[in-house]
Design a protein around this motif. Structure first.
Motif, PDB file in Angstrom:
ATOM      1  N   TYR A   1       7.354  16.652  83.709  1.00 15.93           N
ATOM      2  CA  TYR A   1       6.826  17.024  85.028  1.00 15.93           C
ATOM      3  C   TYR A   1       5.412  16.526  85.305  1.00 15.93           C
ATOM      4  N   LEU A   2       4.678  16.077  84.273  1.00  9.46           N
ATOM      5  CA  LEU A   2       3.317  15.595  84.514  1.00  9.46           C
ATOM      6  C   LEU A   2       3.088  14.192  83.976  1.00  9.46           C
TER       7      LEU A   2
ATOM      8  N   ASP B   1      -0.530  25.742  88.565  1.00  7.42           N
ATOM      9  CA  ASP B   1       0.311  26.946  88.498  1.00  7.42           C
ATOM     10  C   ASP B   1       1.794  26.580  88.492  1.00  7.42           C
ATOM     11  N   ALA B   2       2.161  25.636  89.354  1.00  8.50           N
ATOM     12  CA  ALA B   2       3.566  25.216  89.414  1.00  8.50           C
ATOM     13  C   ALA B   2       3.998  24.551  88.106  1.00  8.50           C
ATOM     14  N   LEU B   3       3.102  23.743  87.563  1.00 13.43           N
ATOM     15  CA  LEU B   3       3.386  23.056  86.300  1.00 13.43           C
ATOM     16  C   LEU B   3       3.524  24.068  85.160  1.00 13.43           C
ATOM     17  N   ARG B   4       2.634  25.070  85.169  1.00 10.84           N
ATOM     18  CA  ARG B   4       2.679  26.112  84.132  1.00 10.84           C
ATOM     19  C   ARG B   4       4.026  26.839  84.175  1.00 10.84           C
ATOM     20  N   ALA B   5       4.485  27.181  85.363  1.00  5.71           N
ATOM     21  CA  ALA B   5       5.759  27.899  85.498  1.00  5.71           C
ATOM     22  C   ALA B   5       6.916  27.065  84.962  1.00  5.71           C
ATOM     23  N   LEU B   6       6.883  25.767  85.223  1.00  2.66           N
ATOM     24  CA  LEU B   6       7.959  24.898  84.740  1.00  2.66           C
ATOM     25  C   LEU B   6       7.937  24.750  83.214  1.00  2.66           C
TER      26      LEU B   6
ATOM     27  N   ILE C   1       7.242  22.947  75.189  1.00  2.00           N
ATOM     28  CA  ILE C   1       6.196  22.846  76.212  1.00  2.00           C
ATOM     29  C   ILE C   1       5.794  21.390  76.395  1.00  2.00           C
ATOM     30  N   ARG C   2       5.639  20.664  75.273  1.00  2.00           N
ATOM     31  CA  ARG C   2       5.286  19.251  75.335  1.00  2.00           C
ATOM     32  C   ARG C   2       6.358  18.452  76.076  1.00  2.00           C
ATOM     33  N   ASN C   3       7.633  18.754  75.805  1.00  2.00           N
ATOM     34  CA  ASN C   3       8.721  18.022  76.472  1.00  2.00           C
ATOM     35  C   ASN C   3       8.691  18.243  77.987  1.00  2.00           C
ATOM     36  N   GLN C   4       8.467  19.511  78.401  1.00  3.27           N
ATOM     37  CA  GLN C   4       8.405  19.809  79.829  1.00  3.27           C
ATOM     38  C   GLN C   4       7.193  19.151  80.475  1.00  3.27           C
ATOM     39  N   LEU C   5       6.088  19.131  79.757  1.00  2.00           N
ATOM     40  CA  LEU C   5       4.875  18.509  80.279  1.00  2.00           C
ATOM     41  C   LEU C   5       5.095  17.006  80.490  1.00  2.00           C
ATOM     42  N   GLU C   6       5.801  16.377  79.573  1.00  2.01           N
ATOM     43  CA  GLU C   6       6.102  14.960  79.731  1.00  2.01           C
ATOM     44  C   GLU C   6       6.992  14.726  80.954  1.00  2.01           C
TER      45      GLU C   6
ATOM     46  N   GLU D   1      10.082  17.167  95.214  1.00  5.71           N
ATOM     47  CA  GLU D   1      10.290  15.716  95.198  1.00  5.71           C
ATOM     48  C   GLU D   1       9.530  15.054  94.045  1.00  5.71           C
ATOM     49  N   GLY D   2       8.559  15.760  93.477  1.00  4.95           N
ATOM     50  CA  GLY D   2       7.814  15.201  92.356  1.00  4.95           C
ATOM     51  C   GLY D   2       6.317  15.322  92.562  1.00  4.95           C
ATOM     52  N   LEU D   3       5.597  14.655  91.675  1.00  3.99           N
ATOM     53  CA  LEU D   3       4.137  14.735  91.668  1.00  3.99           C
ATOM     54  C   LEU D   3       3.568  13.881  92.803  1.00  3.99           C
TER      55      LEU D   3
END
Length: 610
Positions: free
Chosen positions: A575-576, A551-556, A568-573, A603-605
């Motif tokens: 944050y995940l 959920d947190a990742l989706r919001a970001l 979306i791909r850039n944000q996924l790279e 602080e991160g993943l």
């Protein structure tokens, strides 16, 4: 071979006959290596070699004999079939030559020595055809002594020659010299320019009447041709003549031979023309599984999300390409043309890749050009090749080489608005005629290609102050996006580029993509996350993403959709993927291990062993 009501000699022959009594020498240049349509008897037209056609014309005009010279065979008399060779050998001996079996070997030096004897010869008029005369000169700007002496004699003799009456009609005749060259400039300028006793006659490619004159005879030799009625033969002739525009008579004869060898029916002559042009004997378009196309809707929508309108339109184009509905009878235009416009990251390039995969089973089979690399004025030379004399001439063009190697392909031109306007003129030629002439002079055909342009035109516009402002917004409904983008594209081509004809050739195939809406963005997000975890699972590393973390990742990832799926791909790279790679590396993760991501903290993943 073929019967025709009223055959007219080619224009170059009519010009030659008109000036034979007036000029002592001629330079024939251009399409001199092709066959020529010739009326061998009343109403019977057949293709003949250029030199044979020239021989018959000169003999009919009243010349007693025609002598030919070429660098390999030297001198020989061009006699009609069945004529005794002794008369020809007597003429060669009279000219100071030593014939052996009808030919007298002679190089350029002996050609120069023979010219005066030939031109000053008395008696019945004769003609000398100097074939392959372009090979007489090594470097035009630096003639060797032998070359200079030869052409100096030709120049002086052209002025000294005198016409004399001959034949029953007592018409004026010279002992005529005819130089056969590839280009007028292959001979020294001082021989041709402002020489009132020499006439240059260009030989053009065969026009429609010339192709029509031999078409019906070629068609009658095909399956179904001998028994065809007049109407069927006329229809096949029309299709044959129209589809071979720009080809030589040699090409037409070769197409006829190809059709006979492969058993092509007369009514399907267009298939033989297509195979000859693109250089292949099989048609991948016919091999495409139609069931696969019928079921393609779901396949494409799994890869291109939220663009139902674009997917439907593109599939319609593919079906038209396969069935040939609405195709030009000339068959030169591309199988289909699509102009994909819309915001960045919405699936334009992905749709082109998906269609390529659908058609040819390999998404990498498409040929892609990033048009931002072709913004300079002379960058068109990269596409079609540099002209003769320029660096890279022998390499060819990137586009012409690619389409020659893969005539059945999807051609993708990304960000077409960034190309130099000079290149757009090349696209106009492709869309209109389906053919480009490379820098080396080769004709390259696009009749089997599906052409896709992509563009971001219409997303932004220039306001009254010259500032770049948004023309459409993600909050606008799709109908507004479609109208605004379409209008801006039309304005750009008409007013900015001053090339409305390009847009006219594309027609109704401007396909506008919508912004990535929230519901579609969520689907893209889930698909990307699942694909990332699946890739790790293939490496036997199992990652479980807990609901709070997802959920947190989706919001970001979905907070800003202005860059579409790419955003979306850039944000996924960010944050995940990057944090996950960092933690797995630091923990020296091994195949078979299982991990969980319980949450995504500021602080991160955080990764824990499961």
């Amino acid at each position: 071979m073929s019967s025709t009501a009223a055959f007219e000699k080619p224009r170059w022959l009519r010009d030659l006959l008109r000036f034979l009594p007036l000029k002592s020498q001629f330079v024939l240049s251009g399409n001199v290596g092709d066959l020529q349509a010739s009326e061998v008897s009343p109403g019977v037209v057949t293709p003949q070699s250029f030199v044979v056609n020239l021989r018959d014309t000169l003999l009919e005009a009243g010349y007693a004999q025609v002598v030919a010279w070429d660098p390999l065979a030297g001198f020989r008399v061009l006699a009609r079939p069945g004529t005794s060779p002794s008369a020809g050998e007597a003429l060669l001996r009279e000219l100071g030559l030593t014939p052996v079996e009808g030919a007298a070997v002679a190089g350029p030096d002996l050609l120069g020595d023979t010219l005066p004897r030939f031109i000053d010869r008395t008696g019945e008029p004769v003609a000398l055809v100097v074939d392959f005369a372009s090979r007489l000169v090594v470097r035009n700007e630096g003639l060797t002594p032998v070359e200079h002496r030869l052409f100096t004699k030709a120049l002086v003799l052209s002025h000294q020659a005198r016409a004399r009456p001959a034949g029953e009609a007592r018409k004026p005749f010279f002992n005529t010299v005819l130089w056969i060259v590839d280009k007028e400039g292959d001979l020294p300028d001082w021989l041709l320019v402002e020489n009132p006793r020499l006439r240059h006659i260009p030989v053009s490619r065969p026009d429609l009447p010339a192709r029509r004159a031999i078409a019906s005879s070629l068609l009658r030799g095909l399956d179904g041709g001998r028994d065809a009625d007049a109407e069927a033969l006329q229809q096949a002739t029309d299709a044959f003549v129209e589809s071979t525009e720009g080809l030589l008579l040699l090409d037409l004869v070769a197409i006829g031979q190809l059709a006979r060898v492969e058993g092509v029916l007369m009514a399907r002559i267009g298939d033989a023309v297509r195979r000859y042009k693109v250089g292949v004997t099989e048609d991948p378009w016919l091999k495409i599984d139609r069931r696969k196309i019928r079921e393609a809707d779901g396949f494409i929508r799994r890869r291109v999300k939220g663009q139902n309108h674009a997917v439907t339109h593109m599939l319609d184009l593919v079906k038209r390409a396969m069935t040939g509905v609405g195709a030009s009878r000339k068959g030169n235009r591309p199988r289909g043309v699509a102009f994909l416009a819309g915001p960045t990251g919405v699936g334009k390039t992905e749709l082109a890749k998906t269609v390529t995969s659908l058609l040819f089973g390999d998404e990498s089979a498409y040929i892609r050009f990033d048009m931002s690399e072709f913004s300079a004025e002379h960058s068109d030379q990269r596409l079609i090749g540099a002209p003769p004399g320029y660096i890279g001439y022998d390499v060819g063009g990137e586009l012409t080489n690619a389409i020659r190697e893969k005539p059945f392909s999807v051609l993708l031109f990304d960000e077409i608005e960034k190309a130099h306007p000079r290149i757009l003129d090349k696209f106009l030629q492709i869309l209109d005629d389906g053919v480009l002439t490379s820098g080396r002079g080769d004709r390259v055909y696009f009749s089997e290609a599906l052409i896709v342009f992509t563009s971001n035109l219409g997303i932004y516009r220039t306001d009254e102050t010259g500032a770049r402002v948004a023309n459409v917004l993600p909050s606008d409904p799709f109908e507004t996006v479609q109208h605004q983008v379409g209008s801006e594209i039309e304005r750009h081509f008409k007013l900015v580029l001053n090339r409305p004809e390009i847009l006219n050739r594309i027609g109704e195939n401007v396909i506008v993509f919508d912004f990535i809406r929230a519901d579609v963005a969520a689907q893209i997000f889930e698909q990307m996350v699942d694909a990332t975890l699946a890739d790790l699972k293939e490496q036997q590393i199992d990652i479980a993403l807990a609901a709070p973390a997802r959920d947190a990742l989706r919001a970001l990832c979905l907070c800003d959709l202005s860059n579409g799926g790419r955003g979306i791909r850039n944000q996924l790279e960010a944050y995940l993927i990057n944090p996950l790679a960092r933690v797995l590396f630091d923990q020296d993760a091994q195949p078979g291990q299982r991990f969980a991501v319980p949450d995504l903290s500021p602080e991160g993943l955080r990764l824990v062993a499961a």
